[in-house]
Design an enzyme around this catalytic site. Structure first.
Site, PDB file in Angstrom:
ATOM      1  N   TYR A  92     -26.839  21.964  15.393  1.00 28.85           N
ATOM      2  CA  TYR A  92     -25.813  21.041  15.882  1.00 28.85           C
ATOM      3  C   TYR A  92     -24.477  21.748  15.977  1.00 28.85           C
ATOM      4  O   TYR A  92     -24.277  22.839  15.407  1.00 28.85           O
ATOM      5  CB  TYR A  92     -25.738  19.789  15.016  1.00 28.85           C
ATOM      6  CG  TYR A  92     -24.742  19.776  13.885  1.00 28.85           C
ATOM      7  CD1 TYR A  92     -23.533  19.085  13.990  1.00 28.85           C
ATOM      8  CD2 TYR A  92     -25.009  20.437  12.685  1.00 28.85           C
ATOM      9  CE1 TYR A  92     -22.637  19.050  12.949  1.00 28.85           C
ATOM     10  CE2 TYR A  92     -24.126  20.403  11.632  1.00 28.85           C
ATOM     11  CZ  TYR A  92     -22.928  19.711  11.770  1.00 28.85           C
ATOM     12  OH  TYR A  92     -22.031  19.678  10.729  1.00 28.85           O
ATOM     13  N   ARG A 108     -32.220  18.307  17.519  1.00 28.92           N
ATOM     14  CA  ARG A 108     -33.089  18.129  16.342  1.00 28.92           C
ATOM     15  C   ARG A 108     -34.470  17.613  16.720  1.00 28.92           C
ATOM     16  O   ARG A 108     -35.373  17.636  15.882  1.00 28.92           O
ATOM     17  CB  ARG A 108     -32.440  17.188  15.340  1.00 28.92           C
ATOM     18  CG  ARG A 108     -32.137  15.840  15.916  1.00 28.92           C
ATOM     19  CD  ARG A 108     -31.617  14.772  14.987  1.00 28.92           C
ATOM     20  NE  ARG A 108     -30.968  15.090  13.776  1.00 28.92           N
ATOM     21  CZ  ARG A 108     -29.783  14.577  13.389  1.00 28.92           C
ATOM     22  NH1 ARG A 108     -29.123  13.780  14.218  1.00 28.92           N
ATOM     23  NH2 ARG A 108     -29.279  14.855  12.216  1.00 28.92           N
ATOM     24  N   ARG A 172     -26.335   6.232  10.985  1.00 31.25           N
ATOM     25  CA  ARG A 172     -25.951   6.848  12.260  1.00 31.25           C
ATOM     26  C   ARG A 172     -26.564   6.022  13.385  1.00 31.25           C
ATOM     27  O   ARG A 172     -27.755   6.131  13.680  1.00 31.25           O
ATOM     28  CB  ARG A 172     -26.452   8.290  12.337  1.00 31.25           C
ATOM     29  CG  ARG A 172     -25.938   9.210  11.224  1.00 31.25           C
ATOM     30  CD  ARG A 172     -24.452   9.482  11.386  1.00 31.25           C
ATOM     31  NE  ARG A 172     -24.004  10.467  10.419  1.00 31.25           N
ATOM     32  CZ  ARG A 172     -23.516  10.176   9.210  1.00 31.25           C
ATOM     33  NH1 ARG A 172     -23.434   8.904   8.828  1.00 31.25           N
ATOM     34  NH2 ARG A 172     -23.107  11.135   8.398  1.00 31.25           N
ATOM     35  N   ALA A 257     -17.535  15.437   3.889  1.00 23.61           N
ATOM     36  CA  ALA A 257     -16.808  14.873   2.763  1.00 23.61           C
ATOM     37  C   ALA A 257     -17.649  13.857   1.994  1.00 23.61           C
ATOM     38  O   ALA A 257     -17.608  13.794   0.760  1.00 23.61           O
ATOM     39  CB  ALA A 257     -15.506  14.234   3.240  1.00 23.61           C
ATOM     40  N   ASP A 259     -20.874  13.897   1.703  1.00 25.79           N
ATOM     41  CA  ASP A 259     -21.863  14.657   0.943  1.00 25.79           C
ATOM     42  C   ASP A 259     -21.230  15.234  -0.324  1.00 25.79           C
ATOM     43  O   ASP A 259     -21.853  15.249  -1.394  1.00 25.79           O
ATOM     44  CB  ASP A 259     -22.435  15.791   1.790  1.00 25.79           C
ATOM     45  CG  ASP A 259     -23.036  15.300   3.097  1.00 25.79           C
ATOM     46  OD1 ASP A 259     -23.560  14.161   3.121  1.00 25.79           O
ATOM     47  OD2 ASP A 259     -22.974  16.039   4.095  1.00 25.79           O
ATOM     48  N   ASP A 295     -18.611  22.412   6.176  1.00 28.89           N
ATOM     49  CA  ASP A 295     -19.206  21.165   5.706  1.00 28.89           C
ATOM     50  C   ASP A 295     -19.362  21.098   4.190  1.00 28.89           C
ATOM     51  O   ASP A 295     -19.814  20.076   3.657  1.00 28.89           O
ATOM     52  CB  ASP A 295     -20.602  20.973   6.334  1.00 28.89           C
ATOM     53  CG  ASP A 295     -20.523  20.660   7.821  1.00 28.89           C
ATOM     54  OD1 ASP A 295     -19.411  20.655   8.375  1.00 28.89           O
ATOM     55  OD2 ASP A 295     -21.588  20.427   8.429  1.00 28.89           O
TER      56      ASP A 295
END
Length: 324
Positions: A92, A108, A172, A257, A259, A295
């Site tokens: 991604y 994906r 999502r 954030a 996570d 990330d």
């Protein structure tokens, strides 16, 4: 099978390669970073000193190798990773949107992660790691990746089980074409700790009211609601609410954030800390990721947990430093 170090937490989910831009999402050899919600959580837990394993499937390709190497270099146990010779590692990219948001572009479909099914849990390396863990961390994104991934989550969340489960809703809409959140609601209801953003709670459960959420999720030990830059609150089984204010942050990029918050909360759970301290750990983790373009990130210094409320409110986290 011998496991070198017992892991307090096992993370299961989809691994992705984060490539530089949308033009690179079709390039299986593009420069990349390891990503994916549960990969991020595993990296953040390892950075906090928690013994952690990540289990799942990667493609037999450069991006799969990258993910495995990144996890291992961070101190994450990678002995439960399966390599799929027939399906690639997902990719991604993220780019700034016109309104300051972050736009994601994914590849994906048909990935190694999407081909994962409950049989993964029967492989000795994975079965033994999960049997030894105190916590298993999973999330709603995995349920949307494929029916076989959803079936794997169903198996992990089935009772009876010796380990406890933390479940990050991670709703999502684009991954659920029919817009029905019922599968995610059902999985959340079987977890021991549920994490959900206030905005997600409205879309998935129809409310972000603590009492109504608790009525919809009566079984988990805690329901944790992350209310963006304002606060996080934990709703106990008896309806009591523990609340801690968020930190003031000069945000660079928001992905990851949530996570990092989950990793902070899990760190506190593993260490047997009180709920308020767990929530502060979540805020410290989230703030550290919000001020970097990647990330995941090591959490802010632990001594900040002990600040009084006024000093905590005065703290400002920037890309260069934290100050208060």
């Amino acid at each position: 099978m011998d496991i070198p170090d017992r892991s307090a937490v096992v993370c299961f989910g989809e691994a992705l390669a984060l490539v530089p831009d949308a033009a690179a999402v079709d390039d299986p050899r593009a420069p990349a970073q390891a990503a994916g919600a549960e990969v991020n959580v595993a990296l953040d837990l390892a950075a906090a000193g928690v013994t952690v394993a990540w289990v799942g499937r990667l493609g037999a390709d450069p991006h799969g190798d990258l993910v495995a190497r990144t996890l291992a270099a961070a101190g994450v146990d990678t002995g439960g990773i399966g390599v799929d010779p027939d399906h690639p590692t997902g990719r991604y990219a993220k780019s700034p949107g016109p309104d300051g948001s972050t736009v994601m572009t994914y590849r994906r479909a048909g990935s190694a992660a999407s081909a994962t099914g409950p049989e993964l849990l029967e492989t000795p390396a994975v079965r033994d790691r999960i049997a030894d863990a105190d916590w298993v961390h999973v999330g709603g994104i995995t349920a949307a990746v494929s029916p076989s991934c959803a079936a794997t989550l169903e198996t992990l969340l089935a009772h009876p089980r010796r380990y406890r489960v933390s479940f990050d809703v991670n709703w999502r809409e684009q991954m659920w074409p029919d817009g029905d959140p019922a599968p995610v609601v059902a999985l959340a209801g079987r977890a021991d700790v549920v994490l959900v953003g206030a905005d997600e709670a409205q879309r998935v459960f129809g409310t972000d009211d603590p009492a109504r959420l608790r009525a919809l999720l009566p079984d988990p030990e805690l329901v944790v609601v992350k209310d963006g830059p304002r606060r996080a609150l934990a709703v106990h089984r008896d309806g009591a609410v523990t609340e801690r204010a968020a930190l003031v942050v000069d945000v660079v990029e928001p992905v990851g954030a949530g996570d990092a918050f989950a990793a902070g909360l899990l760190t506190g759970l593993v260490r047997g800390e009180d709920v308020g301290r767990r929530l502060r750990r979540g805020h410290l983790g989230a703030a550290a990721v919000l001020v970097v373009p990647g990330d995941s990130a090591a959490p802010l210094p632990e001594h900040l947990l002990d600040l009084d409320d006024d000093a905590w409110a005065a703290l400002r986290v920037t890309a260069d430093r934290w100050a208060g």
